[in-house]
Every structure is written in C-alpha cells, then in structure tokens.
Write a protein that holds these residues in place. Structure first.
Motif, PDB file in Angstrom:
ATOM      1  N   LEU A  22       2.096  53.248 -99.792  1.00  0.00           N
ATOM      2  CA  LEU A  22       0.780  52.819-100.289  1.00  0.00           C
ATOM      3  C   LEU A  22       0.433  53.703-101.480  1.00  0.00           C
ATOM      4  CD1 LEU A  22      -2.333  52.256 -98.063  1.00  0.00           C
ATOM      5  CD2 LEU A  22      -2.461  53.871 -99.947  1.00  0.00           C
ATOM      6  N   TYR A  23      -0.125  53.100-102.521  1.00  0.00           N
ATOM      7  CA  TYR A  23      -0.443  53.847-103.734  1.00  0.00           C
ATOM      8  C   TYR A  23      -1.948  53.882-103.960  1.00  0.00           C
ATOM      9  CZ  TYR A  23       4.467  52.975-104.276  1.00  0.00           C
ATOM     10  OH  TYR A  23       5.807  52.912-104.045  1.00  0.00           O
ATOM     11  N   PHE A  24      -2.483  55.085-104.075  1.00  0.00           N
ATOM     12  CA  PHE A  24      -3.889  55.227-104.429  1.00  0.00           C
ATOM     13  C   PHE A  24      -3.980  55.314-105.945  1.00  0.00           C
ATOM     14  CE2 PHE A  24      -7.494  58.033-105.498  1.00  0.00           C
ATOM     15  CZ  PHE A  24      -8.508  57.154-105.134  1.00  0.00           C
ATOM     16  N   ALA A  69       4.162  38.011 -95.898  1.00  0.00           N
ATOM     17  CA  ALA A  69       4.978  37.370 -94.871  1.00  0.00           C
ATOM     18  C   ALA A  69       6.443  37.441 -95.277  1.00  0.00           C
ATOM     19  CB  ALA A  69       4.548  35.915 -94.672  1.00  0.00           C
ATOM     20  N   PRO A  70       7.254  38.361 -94.718  1.00  0.00           N
ATOM     21  CA  PRO A  70       6.775  39.332 -93.747  1.00  0.00           C
ATOM     22  C   PRO A  70       5.963  40.431 -94.442  1.00  0.00           C
ATOM     23  CG  PRO A  70       9.062  39.775 -94.296  1.00  0.00           C
ATOM     24  CD  PRO A  70       8.666  38.530 -95.048  1.00  0.00           C
ATOM     25  N   TYR A  71       5.034  41.001 -93.715  1.00  0.00           N
ATOM     26  CA  TYR A  71       4.251  42.084 -94.298  1.00  0.00           C
ATOM     27  C   TYR A  71       4.931  43.430 -94.032  1.00  0.00           C
ATOM     28  CZ  TYR A  71       2.583  42.308 -89.464  1.00  0.00           C
ATOM     29  OH  TYR A  71       2.523  42.372 -88.107  1.00  0.00           O
ATOM     30  N   ASN A  72       4.503  44.436 -94.773  1.00  0.00           N
ATOM     31  CA  ASN A  72       5.030  45.786 -94.604  1.00  0.00           C
ATOM     32  C   ASN A  72       4.399  46.404 -93.341  1.00  0.00           C
ATOM     33  OD1 ASN A  72       5.473  48.537 -94.752  1.00  0.00           O
ATOM     34  ND2 ASN A  72       5.240  48.630 -96.988  1.00  0.00           N
ATOM     35  N   GLN A  73       5.237  46.715 -92.359  1.00  0.00           N
ATOM     36  CA  GLN A  73       4.751  47.233 -91.069  1.00  0.00           C
ATOM     37  C   GLN A  73       3.949  48.518 -91.240  1.00  0.00           C
ATOM     38  OE1 GLN A  73       5.102  45.985 -88.026  1.00  0.00           O
ATOM     39  NE2 GLN A  73       6.449  44.254 -88.512  1.00  0.00           N
ATOM     40  N   GLU A  74       4.276  49.264 -92.298  1.00  0.00           N
ATOM     41  CA  GLU A  74       3.590  50.546 -92.533  1.00  0.00           C
ATOM     42  C   GLU A  74       2.123  50.336 -92.905  1.00  0.00           C
ATOM     43  OE1 GLU A  74       4.821  53.654 -92.392  1.00  0.00           O
ATOM     44  OE2 GLU A  74       6.961  53.251 -92.133  1.00  0.00           O
ATOM     45  N   LEU A  86      -4.218  44.261 -92.842  1.00  0.00           N
ATOM     46  CA  LEU A  86      -3.285  45.155 -93.541  1.00  0.00           C
ATOM     47  C   LEU A  86      -4.084  46.034 -94.493  1.00  0.00           C
ATOM     48  CD1 LEU A  86      -0.610  42.535 -94.732  1.00  0.00           C
ATOM     49  CD2 LEU A  86      -0.597  43.848 -92.594  1.00  0.00           C
ATOM     50  N   LEU A  87      -3.482  47.154 -94.866  1.00  0.00           N
ATOM     51  CA  LEU A  87      -4.080  47.938 -95.943  1.00  0.00           C
ATOM     52  C   LEU A  87      -3.544  47.419 -97.270  1.00  0.00           C
ATOM     53  CD1 LEU A  87      -3.961  51.409 -94.291  1.00  0.00           C
ATOM     54  CD2 LEU A  87      -6.013  50.270 -95.128  1.00  0.00           C
TER      55      LEU A  87
END
Ligand code: AMP
Length: 308
Positions: A22-24, A69-74, A86-87
C-alpha cells in the motif's frame, strides 16, 4: 476508543504499508475561499509519476485486469454477503476504504440497498473520526476502475468545516429532511437532501440495518430521480452522517484537472504546480462548474438536449 472495525482497518493499513503493498501518497494542502467556502486543494506531486489507467499494464481498458477481482489479500479488511472492504492501494488519506462488490458489477450501475447499507456500516463503525462516503458513478465521474466500488474516507477533526462544503450546509439547516434543494452559492446543478437523525438513530425496531438502509435508499433514489433522465449515466454521489448530495457530470476533466466526488465536497486533488496555479487562476468553482452542468439556463437546456 476505537471500534473493532477501526482496529482492523488500522492494523491492515499499517501491515500493508510496511510490506510495500500500500502506498501513502504525500500531499500538501492549499486553501482558497470562494462564495464563503474555504476549499481545500491537495497537491500530490508524486501522483503525476503514477501511470494513468491508459498507460499502465494493468489498464482495465487494455487487457481487462481488474485490481478488485481477485483482490490483494494484504488489503482485505472484512467481507459481507455481497461486498468486500479493501484498503485503497494508493491513498492520499490513511485508512481510505473501498467497498467493492464480490461479483463484477459495472461502475455505472446505480447503488442498491446493500451498497448503501455497507457504506453506512463503514461510516458508523468509524467512531474516532468523522467520515464521508462517495460513489463516482459512470465514465465521466472521475472513477478509474470499472468494477463497482464505493468509498469511505476519514475526515480531519481539527478544522471547523469538514468537509469544506459544510460551511454552506449549515445555512440550510431549516430544510425539512427529505426535501430536495440546492445551494444558491454553487454555480452548477446539484441536489441535496438532509437526513433525518430520528430515522438513523436505530430507535425504531429491531432490524437496524434493514430499516436504515431502506431509508438511505429512498433518499438516494429520490435524488437520482430528480436528475433529468439524460444525466443519470454519470454523476457523483456524496453522503455524510447528516446529508446526501448528487451532482450530474458532463465531463471528466476541466483542462488537465480530473475531478471526482471529493471535489464537490470541497476537496480537490491536483498533481502538479501547474495544475495548482491553473485552479487558483481559473477559480475552483469554475473548474467544478466546468465538469458538471452549469446552472446557466442556456447550457442546461443545451445539455438536456444533447443527453436525452
Ligand atoms: P476511483 O479512482 O475513484 O475509481 O477509485 C479507485 C481507487 O482504487 C483508486 O483511488 C486507486 O488508488 C485504488 N486502487 C487501484 N488499484 C488498487 C488495488 N489493486 N487495490 C486497492 N485499491 C486500488
């Protein structure tokens, strides 16, 4: 005290950030005041380096890769019967949540009761901060993914009016909840309704989710139905704890400036110094009017004519 939901969101955010999933996106805020609204322009230069949907390998337009889809499990927070939370992988505000349909649905579809129920759930479960929920509906609304997703972001608690548009909402507190009206301060077509705190309080029957989401859906649909039929393909929908607003769109960009729902909450994102200067010179309300439908009678008639 944070709720379990907030803990889950924060934990997932921090873990995904640490692992580089994830990128802030760093940004600075400039304020400009027009028609009594202190608008917030967020300047996020590193977004300019991020490839756009058309340039990236992941372009849904090019090879139909769907990031949800598929989404990132993280990035996964929680699931419902028909949605996952999701985030946002590239967030300007920490804990930016996406409410995504499990089955692929078009981003141009109207919201249904389940969509609104789960947007509201995320808002209600975020107790340590206020929130705004929004839906960028259709190809001209500023959305970047065609898979149906609603969004919820936390709002700053250290400013007087948050979101900035609340500076004028307070002037219309005498409106009756359910009544549809618009702000004379804004030059573009939009429809607003206040929400009835009584209806949202949960003091009316055992099935809170069902009764509240039904109430939200009735109000959402009356806003949608107030728009001329030709405008219902692309619009921005915004919801806070006290009001809903809908803004029909006629273009995605004004010059280089891409606008989504948050622009109409008074929070505009720009990606370069030039864009920032452009907005300051042209005027923020002019930019919003440029991507929406002007209240100017001739243009309104023109637009209805074109879009039906
Ligand atoms: P919008 O641009 O309004 O359609 O919202 C879609 C959001 O999804 C954007 O803010 C992106 O940052 C975000 N996004 C893009 N790819 C992913 C991904 N793989 N997982 C989660 N969010 C993503």
């Amino acid at each position: 005290m944070q709720t379990n939901f907030e803990n889950k969101v924060t934990e997932t955010y921090e873990r995904a950030f640490r692992r580089g999933e994830l990128y802030f996106v760093e940004s600075t805020i400039a304020n400009i005041t027009e028609n009594d609204i202190e608008f917030e322009i967020r300047f996020a230069p590193s977004l300019a380096k991020k490839p756009t949907a058309e340039q990236t390998e992941e372009s849904p337009l090019k090879n139909k890769v769907d990031p949800f889809a598929p989404y990132n499990q993280e990035l996964f927070v929680q699931e419902f019967e028909n949605h996952v939370i999701l985030l946002n992988k590239f967030c300007v505000v920490p804990n930016h949540i996406l409410v995504v349909t499990k089955e692929y649905e078009e981003q141009s579809n109207p919201l249904n009761q389940e969509d609104l129920a789960n947007m509201w759930y995320c808002m209600m479960q975020t107790k340590s901060q206020s929130t705004i929920a929004f839906y960028n509906c259709g190809s001209l609304s500023g959305s970047s993914q065609p898979h149906k997703h609603m969004q919820v972001i936390p709002l700053p608690s250290n400013v007087r009016f948050s979101p900035p548009i609340n500076a004028i909402i307070y002037k219309y507190q005498s409106k009756i909840p359910g009544e549809i009206f618009n702000f004379s301060e804004l030059p573009y077509v939009h429809y607003v309704t206040l929400l009835d705190p009584q209806q949202l309080s949960g003091h009316h029957g055992h099935n809170y989710k069902e009764t509240v989401s039904q109430y939200l859906t009735e109000n959402y649909l009356s806003l949608v139905n107030t728009m001329a039929e030709g405008f219902r393909a692309s619009y921005n929908f915004l919801m806070t704890h006290t009001w809903m607003m809908i803004v029909p769109r006629r273009s995605e960009k004004y010059g280089q400036i891409s606008v989504n729902s948050l622009g109409f909450a008074g929070m505009l994102l720009v990606k370069s110094e030039e864009e920032l200067e452009f907005v300051k010179n042209v005027g923020l309300l002019r930019v919003l009017e440029g991507v929406a439908v002007s209240k100017d009678k001739d243009q309104l008639i023109d637009n209805i004519h074109i879009s039906v």
